[in-house]
Design a protein around this motif. Structure first.
Motif, PDB file in Angstrom:
ATOM      1  N   GLU A  39       0.860  -1.178   0.000  1.00 46.69           N
ATOM      2  CA  GLU A  39       0.000   0.000   0.000  1.00 46.69           C
ATOM      3  C   GLU A  39       0.903   1.237   0.000  1.00 46.69           C
ATOM      4  O   GLU A  39       1.992   1.231   0.585  1.00 46.69           O
ATOM      5  CB  GLU A  39      -0.883   0.012   1.245  1.00 46.69           C
ATOM      6  N   ALA A  40       0.447   2.305  -0.643  1.00 47.81           N
ATOM      7  CA  ALA A  40       1.223   3.549  -0.703  1.00 47.81           C
ATOM      8  C   ALA A  40       1.506   4.081   0.699  1.00 47.81           C
ATOM      9  O   ALA A  40       2.620   4.522   0.995  1.00 47.81           O
ATOM     10  CB  ALA A  40       0.485   4.582  -1.533  1.00 47.81           C
ATOM     11  N   ALA A  41       0.517   4.006   1.589  1.00 46.16           N
ATOM     12  CA  ALA A  41       0.699   4.509   2.960  1.00 46.16           C
ATOM     13  C   ALA A  41       1.789   3.735   3.696  1.00 46.16           C
ATOM     14  O   ALA A  41       2.532   4.308   4.493  1.00 46.16           O
ATOM     15  CB  ALA A  41      -0.614   4.430   3.717  1.00 46.16           C
ATOM     16  N   GLN A  42       1.907   2.437   3.423  1.00 50.46           N
ATOM     17  CA  GLN A  42       2.943   1.637   4.078  1.00 50.46           C
ATOM     18  C   GLN A  42       4.332   2.102   3.650  1.00 50.46           C
ATOM     19  O   GLN A  42       5.234   2.234   4.475  1.00 50.46           O
ATOM     20  CB  GLN A  42       2.759   0.155   3.725  1.00 50.46           C
ATOM     21  N   LEU A  43       4.500   2.383   2.357  1.00 47.33           N
ATOM     22  CA  LEU A  43       5.789   2.861   1.856  1.00 47.33           C
ATOM     23  C   LEU A  43       6.153   4.198   2.501  1.00 47.33           C
ATOM     24  O   LEU A  43       7.273   4.399   2.962  1.00 47.33           O
ATOM     25  CB  LEU A  43       5.737   2.989   0.330  1.00 47.33           C
ATOM     26  N   VAL A  44       5.191   5.105   2.583  1.00 50.69           N
ATOM     27  CA  VAL A  44       5.426   6.411   3.206  1.00 50.69           C
ATOM     28  C   VAL A  44       5.793   6.240   4.680  1.00 50.69           C
ATOM     29  O   VAL A  44       6.765   6.835   5.162  1.00 50.69           O
ATOM     30  CB  VAL A  44       4.179   7.314   3.064  1.00 50.69           C
ATOM     31  N   ASN A  45       5.035   5.418   5.391  1.00 50.33           N
ATOM     32  CA  ASN A  45       5.284   5.232   6.826  1.00 50.33           C
ATOM     33  C   ASN A  45       6.640   4.608   7.101  1.00 50.33           C
ATOM     34  O   ASN A  45       7.305   4.955   8.081  1.00 50.33           O
ATOM     35  CB  ASN A  45       4.173   4.393   7.451  1.00 50.33           C
ATOM     36  N   GLU A  46       7.102   3.695   6.238  1.00 48.79           N
ATOM     37  CA  GLU A  46       8.435   3.106   6.415  1.00 48.79           C
ATOM     38  C   GLU A  46       9.506   4.176   6.287  1.00 48.79           C
ATOM     39  O   GLU A  46      10.457   4.209   7.069  1.00 48.79           O
ATOM     40  CB  GLU A  46       8.663   1.992   5.399  1.00 48.79           C
ATOM     41  N   TYR A  47       9.371   5.071   5.297  1.00 51.46           N
ATOM     42  CA  TYR A  47      10.363   6.135   5.131  1.00 51.46           C
ATOM     43  C   TYR A  47      10.304   7.141   6.276  1.00 51.46           C
ATOM     44  O   TYR A  47      11.339   7.627   6.725  1.00 51.46           O
ATOM     45  CB  TYR A  47      10.198   6.839   3.777  1.00 51.46           C
ATOM     46  N   LEU A  48       9.117   7.463   6.735  1.00 47.53           N
ATOM     47  CA  LEU A  48       9.014   8.414   7.844  1.00 47.53           C
ATOM     48  C   LEU A  48       9.557   7.827   9.145  1.00 47.53           C
ATOM     49  O   LEU A  48      10.119   8.546   9.965  1.00 47.53           O
ATOM     50  CB  LEU A  48       7.567   8.864   8.029  1.00 47.53           C
ATOM     51  N   ALA A  49       9.413   6.511   9.329  1.00 45.94           N
ATOM     52  CA  ALA A  49       9.914   5.856  10.541  1.00 45.94           C
ATOM     53  C   ALA A  49      11.440   5.818  10.546  1.00 45.94           C
ATOM     54  O   ALA A  49      12.068   6.138  11.560  1.00 45.94           O
ATOM     55  CB  ALA A  49       9.347   4.447  10.656  1.00 45.94           C
ATOM     56  N   ASP A  50      12.061   5.423   9.425  1.00 42.73           N
ATOM     57  CA  ASP A  50      13.524   5.362   9.353  1.00 42.73           C
ATOM     58  C   ASP A  50      13.946   5.320   7.882  1.00 42.73           C
ATOM     59  O   ASP A  50      13.880   4.279   7.237  1.00 42.73           O
ATOM     60  CB  ASP A  50      14.058   4.141  10.082  1.00 42.73           C
ATOM     61  N   ALA A  51      14.395   6.460   7.381  1.00 39.29           N
ATOM     62  CA  ALA A  51      14.773   6.581   5.973  1.00 39.29           C
ATOM     63  C   ALA A  51      15.983   5.716   5.626  1.00 39.29           C
ATOM     64  O   ALA A  51      16.057   5.158   4.534  1.00 39.29           O
ATOM     65  CB  ALA A  51      15.059   8.035   5.623  1.00 39.29           C
ATOM     66  N   GLU A  52      16.925   5.587   6.553  1.00 39.76           N
ATOM     67  CA  GLU A  52      18.137   4.810   6.276  1.00 39.76           C
ATOM     68  C   GLU A  52      17.814   3.330   6.085  1.00 39.76           C
ATOM     69  O   GLU A  52      18.302   2.694   5.144  1.00 39.76           O
ATOM     70  CB  GLU A  52      19.150   4.993   7.414  1.00 39.76           C
ATOM     71  N   ILE A  53      16.987   2.780   6.966  1.00 41.21           N
ATOM     72  CA  ILE A  53      16.586   1.373   6.832  1.00 41.21           C
ATOM     73  C   ILE A  53      15.798   1.176   5.536  1.00 41.21           C
ATOM     74  O   ILE A  53      15.989   0.189   4.820  1.00 41.21           O
ATOM     75  CB  ILE A  53      15.769   0.919   8.057  1.00 41.21           C
ATOM     76  N   SER A  54      14.917   2.127   5.212  1.00 39.04           N
ATOM     77  CA  SER A  54      14.129   2.033   3.985  1.00 39.04           C
ATOM     78  C   SER A  54      15.016   2.094   2.756  1.00 39.04           C
ATOM     79  O   SER A  54      14.811   1.350   1.794  1.00 39.04           O
ATOM     80  CB  SER A  54      13.085   3.148   3.938  1.00 39.04           C
ATOM     81  N   ASN A  55      16.001   2.973   2.755  1.00 41.03           N
ATOM     82  CA  ASN A  55      16.928   3.038   1.620  1.00 41.03           C
ATOM     83  C   ASN A  55      17.700   1.740   1.473  1.00 41.03           C
ATOM     84  O   ASN A  55      17.934   1.267   0.365  1.00 41.03           O
ATOM     85  CB  ASN A  55      17.884   4.220   1.758  1.00 41.03           C
ATOM     86  N   ASP A  56      18.119   1.143   2.593  1.00 41.05           N
ATOM     87  CA  ASP A  56      18.812  -0.147   2.527  1.00 41.05           C
ATOM     88  C   ASP A  56      17.908  -1.222   1.934  1.00 41.05           C
ATOM     89  O   ASP A  56      18.366  -2.103   1.217  1.00 41.05           O
ATOM     90  CB  ASP A  56      19.284  -0.586   3.912  1.00 41.05           C
ATOM     91  N   LYS A  57      16.622  -1.138   2.233  1.00 41.28           N
ATOM     92  CA  LYS A  57      15.662  -2.140   1.757  1.00 41.28           C
ATOM     93  C   LYS A  57      15.315  -1.943   0.286  1.00 41.28           C
ATOM     94  O   LYS A  57      15.260  -2.913  -0.470  1.00 41.28           O
ATOM     95  CB  LYS A  57      14.383  -2.050   2.602  1.00 41.28           C
ATOM     96  N   TYR A  58      15.083  -0.703  -0.140  1.00 45.19           N
ATOM     97  CA  TYR A  58      14.558  -0.432  -1.477  1.00 45.19           C
ATOM     98  C   TYR A  58      15.596  -0.024  -2.508  1.00 45.19           C
ATOM     99  O   TYR A  58      15.267   0.126  -3.680  1.00 45.19           O
ATOM    100  CB  TYR A  58      13.464   0.630  -1.407  1.00 45.19           C
ATOM    101  N   LEU A  59      16.845   0.174  -2.098  1.00 44.11           N
ATOM    102  CA  LEU A  59      17.916   0.508  -3.037  1.00 44.11           C
ATOM    103  C   LEU A  59      18.967  -0.581  -2.999  1.00 44.11           C
ATOM    104  O   LEU A  59      19.249  -1.142  -1.946  1.00 44.11           O
ATOM    105  CB  LEU A  59      18.554   1.851  -2.682  1.00 44.11           C
ATOM    106  N   ASP A  60      19.576  -0.868  -4.157  1.00 46.50           N
ATOM    107  CA  ASP A  60      20.641  -1.868  -4.167  1.00 46.50           C
ATOM    108  C   ASP A  60      21.970  -1.221  -3.776  1.00 46.50           C
ATOM    109  O   ASP A  60      22.028  -0.039  -3.428  1.00 46.50           O
ATOM    110  CB  ASP A  60      20.715  -2.603  -5.509  1.00 46.50           C
ATOM    111  N   GLU A  61      23.046  -1.988  -3.834  1.00 44.30           N
ATOM    112  CA  GLU A  61      24.359  -1.509  -3.389  1.00 44.30           C
ATOM    113  C   GLU A  61      24.844  -0.306  -4.191  1.00 44.30           C
ATOM    114  O   GLU A  61      25.601   0.521  -3.696  1.00 44.30           O
ATOM    115  CB  GLU A  61      25.408  -2.632  -3.505  1.00 44.30           C
ATOM    116  N   GLU A  62      24.421  -0.197  -5.448  1.00 48.46           N
ATOM    117  CA  GLU A  62      24.873   0.901  -6.308  1.00 48.46           C
ATOM    118  C   GLU A  62      23.940   2.100  -6.255  1.00 48.46           C
ATOM    119  O   GLU A  62      24.125   3.072  -6.970  1.00 48.46           O
ATOM    120  CB  GLU A  62      25.002   0.387  -7.741  1.00 48.46           C
TER     121      GLU A  62
END
Length: 149
Positions: A39-62
């Motif tokens: 859900e769109a709200a889940q994606l937003v809430n994950e980033y608002l809770a912790d952007a660093e963890i979300s970036n690790d989850k949704y972005l690859d090493e590059e």
């Protein structure tokens, strides 16, 4: 004489590498299976809770984004400076939403505010809070396609 030959050879090899890098095919988001569906709200809430963890989850090493499918309610339809349609998936009462820049080839005639849609795209920026402006920033997806039309 040999020095000139080596310099010219190096320039040719360097030019070939640059030409190859600039002419690589672009990533085909439409034809690729989504890595995450939510859900769109889940994606937003994950980033608002912790952007660093979300970036690790949704972005690859590059730093390339994984492909995301987000489902939500269209709260706004606009056009960006490149004349691409932009949909904002946001429920009433949410502090931030998911801004989806659609590919120019996507037909948007049947889209209306209040429709529930599923959008597939890649993340350009995560949600956050700008303390200077005292505003929440939306998650930004680009290269988006509408999955359920």
């Amino acid at each position: 004489k040999w020095g000139i030959i080596i310099i010219i050879g190096g320039l040719i090899v360097g030019g070939a590498i640059v030409f190859y890098m600039f002419n690589q095919p672009h990533r085909d988001v439409q034809a690729t299976t989504a890595d995450y569906k939510m859900e769109a709200a889940q994606l937003v809430n994950e980033y608002l809770a912790d952007a660093e963890i979300s970036n690790d989850k949704y972005l690859d090493e590059e730093g390339e984004s994984k492909i995301i499918e987000a489902t939500g309610t269209i709260s706004e339809i606009s056009v960006d400076m490149n004349h691409n349609k932009v949909l904002l998936l946001k429920d009433e009462g949410d502090v931030a939403g998911v801004s989806c820049t659609l590919l120019p080839t996507i037909n948007t005639e049947n889209l209306k505010i209040g429709n529930i849609v599923t959008i597939k795209g890649v993340i350009r920026a995560g949600a956050g809070y700008d303390e200077d402006l005292e505003l929440y920033e939306d998650v930004i997806l680009e290269k988006c396609d509408i999955i359920n039309k």
